[in-house]
Scaffold this motif. Structure first.
Motif, PDB file in Angstrom:
ATOM      1  N   GLU A  90       3.404   8.389  -6.751  1.00  0.00           N
ATOM      2  CA  GLU A  90       3.008   9.633  -7.413  1.00  0.00           C
ATOM      3  C   GLU A  90       3.890  10.814  -6.995  1.00  0.00           C
ATOM      4  OE1 GLU A  90      -0.963  12.426  -8.096  1.00  0.00           O
ATOM      5  OE2 GLU A  90      -1.074  10.611  -6.858  1.00  0.00           O
ATOM      6  N   GLU A  91       4.209  10.955  -5.693  1.00  0.00           N
ATOM      7  CA  GLU A  91       4.843  12.186  -5.228  1.00  0.00           C
ATOM      8  C   GLU A  91       6.165  11.981  -4.477  1.00  0.00           C
ATOM      9  OE1 GLU A  91       1.931  14.151  -2.901  1.00  0.00           O
ATOM     10  OE2 GLU A  91       0.676  14.727  -4.612  1.00  0.00           O
ATOM     11  N   GLU A  92       6.354  10.838  -3.829  1.00  0.00           N
ATOM     12  CA  GLU A  92       7.551  10.655  -3.000  1.00  0.00           C
ATOM     13  C   GLU A  92       8.813  10.552  -3.865  1.00  0.00           C
ATOM     14  OE1 GLU A  92       7.775  10.812   0.158  1.00  0.00           O
ATOM     15  OE2 GLU A  92       5.648  10.830   0.689  1.00  0.00           O
ATOM     16  N   PRO A  93       9.962  10.970  -3.312  1.00  0.00           N
ATOM     17  CA  PRO A  93      11.220  10.872  -4.088  1.00  0.00           C
ATOM     18  C   PRO A  93      11.616   9.427  -4.330  1.00  0.00           C
ATOM     19  CG  PRO A  93      11.659  11.522  -1.810  1.00  0.00           C
ATOM     20  CD  PRO A  93      10.172  11.585  -1.987  1.00  0.00           C
ATOM     21  N   CYS A  94      12.456   9.230  -5.309  1.00  0.00           N
ATOM     22  CA  CYS A  94      12.873   7.881  -5.683  1.00  0.00           C
ATOM     23  C   CYS A  94      13.602   7.182  -4.541  1.00  0.00           C
ATOM     24  CB  CYS A  94      13.769   7.945  -6.923  1.00  0.00           C
ATOM     25  SG  CYS A  94      14.201   6.333  -7.594  1.00  0.00           S
ATOM     26  N   ARG A 153      14.138   2.690  -0.499  1.00  0.00           N
ATOM     27  CA  ARG A 153      14.166   2.182   0.881  1.00  0.00           C
ATOM     28  C   ARG A 153      13.074   1.153   1.119  1.00  0.00           C
ATOM     29  NH1 ARG A 153      15.488   7.587   1.886  1.00  0.00           N
ATOM     30  NH2 ARG A 153      13.308   8.097   2.356  1.00  0.00           N
ATOM     31  N   LEU A 154      11.907   1.354   0.485  1.00  0.00           N
ATOM     32  CA  LEU A 154      10.827   0.369   0.621  1.00  0.00           C
ATOM     33  C   LEU A 154      11.264  -0.998   0.112  1.00  0.00           C
ATOM     34  CD1 LEU A 154       7.557   2.286  -0.432  1.00  0.00           C
ATOM     35  CD2 LEU A 154       8.133   1.404   1.833  1.00  0.00           C
ATOM     36  N   LYS A 183       0.826  -1.207   0.000  1.00  0.00           N
ATOM     37  CA  LYS A 183       0.000   0.000   0.000  1.00  0.00           C
ATOM     38  C   LYS A 183       0.860   1.257   0.000  1.00  0.00           C
ATOM     39  CE  LYS A 183      -4.121  -1.878   2.247  1.00  0.00           C
ATOM     40  NZ  LYS A 183      -5.010  -1.792   3.428  1.00  0.00           N
ATOM     41  N   SER A 184       1.918   1.223   0.791  1.00  0.00           N
ATOM     42  CA  SER A 184       2.819   2.377   0.852  1.00  0.00           C
ATOM     43  C   SER A 184       3.460   2.644  -0.497  1.00  0.00           C
ATOM     44  CB  SER A 184       3.889   2.132   1.923  1.00  0.00           C
ATOM     45  OG  SER A 184       4.766   3.221   2.009  1.00  0.00           O
ATOM     46  N   LEU A 185       3.864   1.596  -1.197  1.00  0.00           N
ATOM     47  CA  LEU A 185       4.487   1.753  -2.510  1.00  0.00           C
ATOM     48  C   LEU A 185       3.504   2.338  -3.514  1.00  0.00           C
ATOM     49  CD1 LEU A 185       6.797   1.291  -4.522  1.00  0.00           C
ATOM     50  CD2 LEU A 185       5.992  -1.073  -4.788  1.00  0.00           C
ATOM     51  N   ARG A 208       6.808   9.325 -13.742  1.00  0.00           N
ATOM     52  CA  ARG A 208       7.970   9.263 -12.848  1.00  0.00           C
ATOM     53  C   ARG A 208       9.062   8.429 -13.515  1.00  0.00           C
ATOM     54  NH1 ARG A 208       7.347  10.537  -7.548  1.00  0.00           N
ATOM     55  NH2 ARG A 208       9.621  10.499  -7.677  1.00  0.00           N
ATOM     56  N   ASP A 209       9.753   9.056 -14.463  1.00  0.00           N
ATOM     57  CA  ASP A 209      10.763   8.298 -15.199  1.00  0.00           C
ATOM     58  C   ASP A 209      11.909   7.847 -14.293  1.00  0.00           C
ATOM     59  OD1 ASP A 209      11.399  10.959 -14.906  1.00  0.00           O
ATOM     60  OD2 ASP A 209      12.642  11.042 -16.706  1.00  0.00           O
ATOM     61  N   ASP A 210      12.174   8.591 -13.171  1.00  0.00           N
ATOM     62  CA  ASP A 210      13.232   8.173 -12.259  1.00  0.00           C
ATOM     63  C   ASP A 210      12.875   6.865 -11.554  1.00  0.00           C
ATOM     64  OD1 ASP A 210      11.139   9.448 -10.979  1.00  0.00           O
ATOM     65  OD2 ASP A 210      12.396  10.306  -9.392  1.00  0.00           O
ATOM     66  N   ILE A 211      11.591   6.733 -11.151  1.00  0.00           N
ATOM     67  CA  ILE A 211      11.154   5.509 -10.482  1.00  0.00           C
ATOM     68  C   ILE A 211      11.067   4.358 -11.481  1.00  0.00           C
ATOM     69  CG2 ILE A 211       9.250   4.433  -9.206  1.00  0.00           C
ATOM     70  CD1 ILE A 211       8.678   7.124  -7.944  1.00  0.00           C
ATOM     71  N   VAL A 212      10.592   4.651 -12.698  1.00  0.00           N
ATOM     72  CA  VAL A 212      10.541   3.618 -13.737  1.00  0.00           C
ATOM     73  C   VAL A 212      11.943   3.061 -13.982  1.00  0.00           C
ATOM     74  CG1 VAL A 212      10.125   3.199 -16.189  1.00  0.00           C
ATOM     75  CG2 VAL A 212       8.467   4.503 -14.860  1.00  0.00           C
TER      76      VAL A 212
END
Length: 492
Positions: A237-241, A246-247, A230-232, A277-281
């Motif tokens: 959408e908004e949290e930094p990479c 860390r998750l 759920k946290s992930l 979010r290309d950084d997370i992708v």
């Protein structure tokens, strides 16, 4: 003469084609009145002894006797009695009783669903336990209707954390042979003090040959994993990479986390793509733990979503194509020219939530109205955006009619749902051939004999027509006032 049970559990006297219910009891006699005294103002009566013998007719009836009505009443009582005394399925009881009835009696029977609901109400509800000690399991609840063992494990009434595991041998075998498992999250029980939490599909750990200790470890681990999931899904959408990283590092099953799904079967990779979010992708792809070819409930992959982002999706498309995306079903480029892309995701998520409420058995208009408040866009506009994107799209008002949620259908009609839209239904003819028929929601309500809803929808449609005519007249009058020459044109 025969005495049977009434709907309320009292006595009902059957004599010479008439039925009576007990009115008063005196020293030596009982006085019975006709069951139709309210519906037809019948004054028919009869007296019997206290032992229900020596019937003596009193006032005459104003209607003819009916043996069919008596047989019908006895059949309905037989259903209730069998439902109360056995664990047979209501559908089985209904079929057994109806098969022995005459044609005239069968014609009087209500719909099967109504009879099954009545039978379910005959079965006693166990008292709500206040503590673990109060939780006792009668023998009939530990076996299936086929007399197979159903209670797999119970660690006892005195255990600090009570654990009950239910599953039939056949279900265990099917679970053991399955390659994919879908699990629900823990749901709080409605029992007082929330004594139990339900894990609906955890029995598969036994099917795989695990011990009770291993099962207990899984039950303890599962809620922790759900919190990571759920946290992930919320933080994409908004949290930094770095937060996402860390998750994954803190989770003991990072590969499972990388491929978890939301209610639309969307993976974290898809959600990150949707929010550009290309950084997370890029980070998720570098972990090499996600399956980039996983599809959502509409058969779309992350690459499909990237084409909804226009320029923002250029880097993401490059990452995904470099990761050797395998084309399946509809090509991603087909989504490139779809209009209103910024509204698509919000509407689809809102649609999924509203559709889930309509299909659910325990949620109704209150939950639906609450979910509507979270919608950014009018539900009447959903078909315009979602029809080209969602395979086999069903408008919400059609779903509400089909699932018997008439109050929700009325609410959607008040919110300007399209009453002219037609959707496909497939019917089987007497020759066992399938016929496709396109219906409006009003025609569908008539097809299902929902007379009350049909009347409401027709009135709403008439109001819309009157409103439209009034608007046209007003616009015409405005044109005449602003352009006097138009009056002459009109008269001409």
């Amino acid at each position: 003469m025969e005495v049977i049970k009434s709907n309320k559990g009292g006595s009902k006297l059957c004599y010479q084609g008439y039925m009576y219910t007990k009115h008063t009891t005196r020293k030596t006699v009982q006085w019975w009145k006709c069951v139709k005294r309210s519906s037809t103002a019948c004054k028919g009566s009869i007296t019997t002894s206290l032992q229900n013998e020596n019937p003596t007719p009193g006032q005459p009836h104003n209607h003819d006797p009916s043996d069919i009505s008596i047989k019908y009443t006895k059949s309905r009582y037989a259903m209730k009695e069998q439902a109360a005394l056995t664990r047979d399925k209501p559908s089985q009881i209904f079929a057994q009783v109806v098969s022995t009835c005459e044609d005239d009696v069968q014609a009087m029977m209500p719909r099967e669903e109504n009879c099954k609901r009545t039978m379910r109400n005959q079965r006693p509800t166990p008292p709500v336990p206040q503590s673990f000690v109060d939780v006792t399991l009668p023998a009939e609840f530990t076996i299936t209707t086929n007399h197979q063992q159903f209670l797999l494990y119970d660690n006892g009434q005195n255990a600090e954390n009570r654990m009950l595991v239910f599953c039939s041998p056949d279900s265990l075998r099917r679970l053991a042979e399955a390659h994919t498992f879908f699990m629900d999250e823990s749901t709080e029980s409605e029992m007082s003090n929330h004594l139990f939490y339900f894990q609906y599909r955890d029995a598969y750990i036994y099917a795989a040959g695990n011990t009770t200790d291993e099962a207990g470890k899984f039950v303890s681990w599962h809620p922790k994993f759900l919190s990571f999931m759920k946290s992930l899904q919320k933080s994409v959408e908004e949290e930094p990479c770095g937060f996402i990283q860390r998750l994954f590092e803190d989770c003991d099953r990072p590969k499972l986390l990388a491929n978890c799904r939301d209610m639309g079967w969307r993976t974290p990779l898809m959600l990150a793509t949707l929010h550009a979010r290309d950084d997370i992708v890029r980070y998720i792809l570098l972990t090499e733990m996600c399956d980039i070819n996983l599809q959502d409930c509409q058969g779309r992959t992350a690459l499909h979503y990237s084409y909804m982002l226009d320029v923002d999706g250029k880097n993401i498309r490059k990452y995904l194509l470099h990761a050797e995306w395998i084309p399946k079903n509809k090509l991603p480029s087909d989504y490139e020219d779809i209009p209103n892309k910024d509204e698509w995701l919000d509407k689809e998520i809102n649609y999924e939530e509203l559709r889930r409420i309509i299909k659910g058995k325990k949620k109704g208009l209150q939950a639906f109205s609450k979910a509507l408040k979270d919608c950014k866009y009018p539900v009447a506009d959903f078909p315009i955006i979602l029809s080209p994107l969602v395979q086999d799209y069903r408008d919400l008002i059609f779903l509400a009619v089909d699932y018997g949620k008439q109050d929700i259908a009325e609410r959607l009609a008040d919110l300007d749902a399209d009453l002219k839209r037609k959707e496909k239904y497939i019917f089987r003819t007497e020759e066992q051939e399938h016929v496709e028929i396109y219906m409006t929601v009003i025609e569908r309500a008539a097809n299902l004999n929902l007379t009350e809803l049909l009347s409401i929808l027709q009135k709403i449609k008439e109001k819309r027509l009157l409103k439209k005519e009034a608007k046209v007249q007003k616009e015409t009058a405005t044109k005449i006032e602003t352009n006097p020459n138009s009056r002459a044109l009109i008269w001409t």
